[in-house]
Design a protein around this motif. Structure first.
Motif, mmCIF file in Angstrom:
data_model
loop_
_atom_site.group_PDB
_atom_site.id
_atom_site.type_symbol
_atom_site.label_atom_id
_atom_site.label_comp_id
_atom_site.label_asym_id
_atom_site.label_seq_id
_atom_site.Cartn_x
_atom_site.Cartn_y
_atom_site.Cartn_z
ATOM 1 N N ASP A 13 0.832 -1.206 0.000
ATOM 2 C CA ASP A 13 0.000 0.000 0.000
ATOM 3 C C ASP A 13 0.862 1.250 0.000
ATOM 4 O O ASP A 13 0.530 2.261 0.604
ATOM 5 C CB ASP A 13 -0.971 0.006 1.175
ATOM 6 C CG ASP A 13 -0.276 0.079 2.526
ATOM 7 O OD1 ASP A 13 0.973 0.010 2.553
ATOM 8 O OD2 ASP A 13 -0.971 0.223 3.551
ATOM 9 N N ALA A 14 1.998 1.183 -0.700
ATOM 10 C CA ALA A 14 2.893 2.334 -0.777
ATOM 11 C C ALA A 14 2.181 3.518 -1.420
ATOM 12 O O ALA A 14 1.411 3.368 -2.374
ATOM 13 C CB ALA A 14 4.145 1.977 -1.585
ATOM 14 N N ILE A 15 2.434 4.702 -0.868
ATOM 15 C CA ILE A 15 1.872 5.941 -1.394
ATOM 16 C C ILE A 15 2.938 6.639 -2.237
ATOM 17 O O ILE A 15 4.114 6.661 -1.868
ATOM 18 C CB ILE A 15 1.426 6.864 -0.254
ATOM 19 C CG1 ILE A 15 0.419 6.165 0.663
ATOM 20 C CG2 ILE A 15 0.836 8.164 -0.791
ATOM 21 C CD1 ILE A 15 -0.900 5.866 0.022
ATOM 22 N N PHE A 16 2.523 7.213 -3.371
ATOM 23 C CA PHE A 16 3.481 7.889 -4.239
ATOM 24 C C PHE A 16 2.804 9.048 -4.947
ATOM 25 O O PHE A 16 1.570 9.152 -4.974
ATOM 26 C CB PHE A 16 4.058 6.911 -5.277
ATOM 27 C CG PHE A 16 3.024 6.127 -6.032
ATOM 28 C CD1 PHE A 16 2.318 6.692 -7.093
ATOM 29 C CD2 PHE A 16 2.736 4.807 -5.684
ATOM 30 C CE1 PHE A 16 1.364 5.971 -7.791
ATOM 31 C CE2 PHE A 16 1.773 4.082 -6.367
ATOM 32 C CZ PHE A 16 1.098 4.666 -7.428
ATOM 33 N N ILE A 17 3.624 9.925 -5.503
ATOM 34 C CA ILE A 17 3.121 11.002 -6.354
ATOM 35 C C ILE A 17 3.101 10.499 -7.781
ATOM 36 O O ILE A 17 4.134 10.090 -8.315
ATOM 37 C CB ILE A 17 3.993 12.258 -6.232
ATOM 38 C CG1 ILE A 17 4.009 12.766 -4.796
ATOM 39 C CG2 ILE A 17 3.481 13.358 -7.159
ATOM 40 C CD1 ILE A 17 4.993 13.898 -4.560
#
Length: 224
Positions: free
Chosen positions: A183-187
């Motif tokens: 569930d990594a968050i990224f731009i």
């Protein structure tokens, strides 16, 4: 997230995680590997791990890292308190990121962040860190020239970059890895917001293999 056993990373291991968030504060919250699975691993197992992350990410120089590591050995209780603060900060930033991604109102989370920001010192001067000096890429990069005297220093760049992200247009570009065990968050800087993996080389490949295997099993089951 379901309760599962969490394996601790050895505090002497080299930093194992790729940085995929596109912002330092997002890489900070992406420090739990394979969350919600039997292989979940919190990479911030202790204060020393946060120092290693900071060195690898480029938010601490080698000199500052070494001074803080020595101070943490002399002041173990204080270092543990900062480590616990770091875990709480990580949870707060993740909640903010999820609220912004889902279109929820982040207002209830802002006062706690403002309280942390109000106690921050001014950002220090910048310096160039030479190639091969411990960053993930190994290339030349600009880093904060922190003194390495306050155990809380590793958290300061996280807060500075969180504030910068929150007031930027990038809050509308936040994405989350669609792999079943990430569930990594990224731009997401793609033109049509089409990025679905934190990394095509890791989660993307792993998910494609998993789906191909499931499809093969389905075909085999249908033919029997």
């Amino acid at each position: 997230m379901q309760e599962v056993p969490v394996k601790a990373m050895s505090s002497s291991a080299a930093w194992p995680h790729r940085f995929v968030g596109g912002a330092l504060c997002l890489d900070f919250i992406n420090s739990v590997d394979m969350p919600g699975t039997a292989r979940e691993q919190d990479l911030f197992v202790d204060y020393a791990a946060i120092l290693r992350w900071s060195l690898a990410r480029g938010s601490l120089t080698e000199a500052a890292h070494d001074r803080l590591a020595a101070k943490a050995r002399r002041s173990a209780a204080a270092a543990e308190a900062v480590w616990r603060d770091a875990l709480a900060l990580r949870a707060d930033i993740r909640m903010l990121a999820h609220a912004l991604r889902s279109g929820d109102n982040p207002a209830p989370l802002i006062p706690r962040m403002n309280d942390k920001l109000s106690r921050l010192p001014l950002a220090p001067a910048l310096r160039l860190r030479a190639a091969g000096a411990g960053t993930e890429s190994g290339g030349n990069r600009v880093v904060f020239d922190l003194a390495g005297v306050d155990l809380e220093e590793p958290l300061w760049p996280v807060l500075w970059t969180t504030a910068a992200l929150l007031v930027s247009d990038d809050t509308a570009k936040l994405g989350e890895c669609q792999a079943s065990d990430c569930d990594a968050i990224f731009i997401d800087h793609t033109n049509n917001r089409s990025r679905i993996w934190c990394s095509t080389e890791t989660c993307g490949n792993r998910e494609r293999v998993r789906r191909a295997y499931q499809a093969k099993r389905a075909v085999k089951a249908a033919s029997t």
